[in-house]
Design an enzyme around this catalytic site. Structure first.
Site, short mmCIF file in Angstrom:
data_model
loop_
_atom_site.label_atom_id
_atom_site.label_comp_id
_atom_site.label_asym_id
_atom_site.label_seq_id
_atom_site.Cartn_x
_atom_site.Cartn_y
_atom_site.Cartn_z
N LYS A 291 50.33 36.02 40.72
CA LYS A 291 51.47 36.28 41.61
C LYS A 291 52.27 35.03 41.99
O LYS A 291 53.42 34.91 41.61
CB LYS A 291 50.99 37.00 42.88
CG LYS A 291 50.64 38.47 42.63
CD LYS A 291 50.49 39.23 43.93
CE LYS A 291 50.43 40.74 43.71
NZ LYS A 291 49.10 41.27 43.40
N ASP B 126 39.05 36.58 41.92
CA ASP B 126 40.42 37.02 41.66
C ASP B 126 41.33 36.37 42.72
O ASP B 126 41.37 36.81 43.87
CB ASP B 126 40.47 38.55 41.74
CG ASP B 126 41.86 39.10 41.48
OD1 ASP B 126 42.84 38.34 41.58
OD2 ASP B 126 41.97 40.31 41.18
N PHE C 138 41.09 45.21 44.61
CA PHE C 138 42.20 45.52 43.71
C PHE C 138 42.27 44.45 42.63
O PHE C 138 42.33 43.26 42.94
CB PHE C 138 43.54 45.59 44.45
CG PHE C 138 44.66 46.00 43.53
CD1 PHE C 138 44.87 47.35 43.22
CD2 PHE C 138 45.49 45.06 42.94
CE1 PHE C 138 45.86 47.73 42.33
CE2 PHE C 138 46.50 45.44 42.06
CZ PHE C 138 46.69 46.78 41.76
C1 LIG Z 1 48.53 42.10 42.41
C2 LIG Z 1 47.12 41.85 42.10
C3 LIG Z 1 46.60 42.04 40.81
C4 LIG Z 1 47.44 42.60 39.70
O1 LIG Z 1 48.47 41.75 39.34
P1 LIG Z 1 49.66 42.30 38.40
O2 LIG Z 1 50.48 41.07 38.14
O3 LIG Z 1 50.37 43.35 39.17
O4 LIG Z 1 49.02 42.83 37.18
C5 LIG Z 1 45.28 41.74 40.58
N1 LIG Z 1 44.50 41.26 41.56
C6 LIG Z 1 44.94 41.05 42.81
C7 LIG Z 1 44.02 40.51 43.84
C8 LIG Z 1 46.27 41.36 43.13
O5 LIG Z 1 46.70 41.20 44.37
#
Ligand SMILES: *Cc1c(COP(=O)(O)O)cnc(C)c1O
Length: 413
Positions: free
Chosen positions: A263, A234, A146
């Site tokens: 986050k 990420d 994700f």
């Molecule tokens: C939540 C998340 C995103 C997206 O972040 P947003 O602030 O919602 O755009 C991207 N990568 C990972 C691993 C995430 O958990």
């Protein structure tokens, strides 16, 4: 720490009116949260909840933390936004902190995880064009990953459910199996020399709380060095101390060329960042931008969150409380072995994995816990995710475990 609820008169909440005006992009739980303190929340009916969602792994310091309130108040009285046409003190200090506490050298600020990943994708593509001489670069990412909800990041996200109905998607992306070296090697061969970057989560969060394997990541790291390919990690969900280490990649014994964070960075105030080694910083003025990115308000708060994590030993707390949570969940898994298959995760990101043969889905357990005053969030259909604030106490973990046990028992009796 004792948490006392200051008495507020419950005000009624009009759910139907909300739904009339707000687009229905979320299957919301039918409660309206109105107030928070530490790891506790209160809804419009005055009901109290233990918060093991933390704004989806964002509220590092819980709710209404004095350090966060101070940093926000101090900054809003001084200067809250002027754009990146000028130099900003808090942005510079936060970038310096991030560089001094990571493997990176240079920082680009934005407002969310998706935007940080967009920045990383653009940087990798420009790197491909100007450094690697690739005209049609490919970025490989993992199935079940994700990376966000923009067009490029849903494309990088290896889950068809996020892409359905949004074609045509940008080209230049393909997928590999997570933790599978053979698949990566095959993809590299298939594309000859077109692959410019590999984008992976150190632990797949949304995809079901799946930790990366050390051997796999070390082999990926070596392959990237050998072939001159960028490794992008990420860290949006697992960075900023969640795993008991500041960055998820520290659990894997490797360093990325580029990583993204969002986050947990602002403790619940929106901010994202892309951090890279100076060797891959090919951006020049005009290449990339964000009006709100790195604004003084978000940066001053994020800087205070960073400092507080270290000052209050929250990495050790995430590790220790994570172990306690893990052990408690494992004991629940043992006692309900027909329904719970395993517990997995690092530190304060743990997943309770429902047995494939059990009729239960994650949302059943989340709902039963909500009714018992515990907030949780699914990670996919069959995994319940636990991501409390990093300030969580032993008593709060114990209380949450009791509620999970009671919830599961009520569902399988
Ligand atoms: C939540 C998340 C995103 C997206 O972040 P947003 O602030 O919602 O755009 C991207 N990568 C990972 C691993 C995430 O958990």
């Amino acid at each position: 720490m004792t948490q006392t609820a200051t008495v507020t008169t419950p005000t009624s909440f009009d759910f139907a009116e909300f739904d009339r005006y707000v687009m229905g992009t979320y299957a919301r739980f039918p409660i309206a949260l109105e107030r928070g303190r530490g790891c506790r929340l209160w809804d419009s009916e005055g009901r109290e909840y233990l918060d093991f969602v933390a704004g989806i792994a964002t509220c590092t310091l819980g709710h209404a933390h004095p350090a966060l309130i101070e940093a926000l108040t101090e900054q809003i009285h001084q200067l809250h936004h002027v754009s990146n046409l000028y130099y900003l003190r808090a942005q510079g200090l936060l970038a310096k902190w991030l560089v001094e506490h990571s493997s990176g050298d240079r920082v680009f600020f934005c407002n969310s995880g998706a935007e940080a990943n967009e920045g990383a994708i653009k940087l990798a593509r420009k790197y491909a064009h100007v450094k690697l001489g690739i005209d049609d670069p490919v970025i490989l990412s993992a199935h079940a990953s994700f990376h966000g909800r923009t067009l490029a990041t849903i494309t990088a996200t290896g889950q068809p459910k996020y892409q359905k109905h949004f074609t045509p998607l940008p080209t230049g992306f393909d997928y590999i199996l997570y933790n599978d070296l053979g698949g990566l090697q095959a993809a590299l061969d298939r594309y000859h020399n077109r692959v410019c970057a590999i984008l992976l989560e150190p632990l797949q969060g949304e995809g079901g709380v799946c930790p990366g394997e050390r051997d796999y990541f070390q082999a990926v790291r070596s392959l990237c060095y050998e072939r001159g390919i960028l490794l992008i990690l990420d860290e949006v969900q697992v960075g900023m101390g969640r795993t008991g280490k500041l960055w998820g990649y520290e659990n894997l014994g490797i360093e990325p060329d580029i990583f993204t964070t969002a986050k947990g960075l602002g403790g619940g105030i929106p901010i994202g960042a892309m951090v890279c080694k100076s060797s891959c910083d090919v951006f020049e003025p005009g290449d990339h931008a964000s009006t709100f990115g790195g604004n003084p308000l978000a940066c001053n708060v994020a800087l205070r969150v960073c400092e507080t994590i270290l000052q209050q030993n929250l990495l050790a707390n995430a590790h220790d409380r994570g172990q306690q949570l893990r052990q408690g969940l494992e004991s629940i898994a043992q006692d309900f072995a027909n329904h719970i298959a395993q517990v997995r995760g690092w530190g304060l990101i743990q997943g309770l994995v429902i047995h494939p043969d059990s009729p239960l889905v994650a949302r059943d357990i989340v709902q039963a816990c909500l009714e018992r005053g515990l907030l949780l969030v699914p990670a996919g259909v069959k995994v319940v995710r636990f991501v409390p604030p990093l300030i969580i106490t032993a008593e709060e973990i114990e209380q949450a475990l009791q509620r999970v046990r009671a919830a599961v028992a009520s569902l399988v009796k």
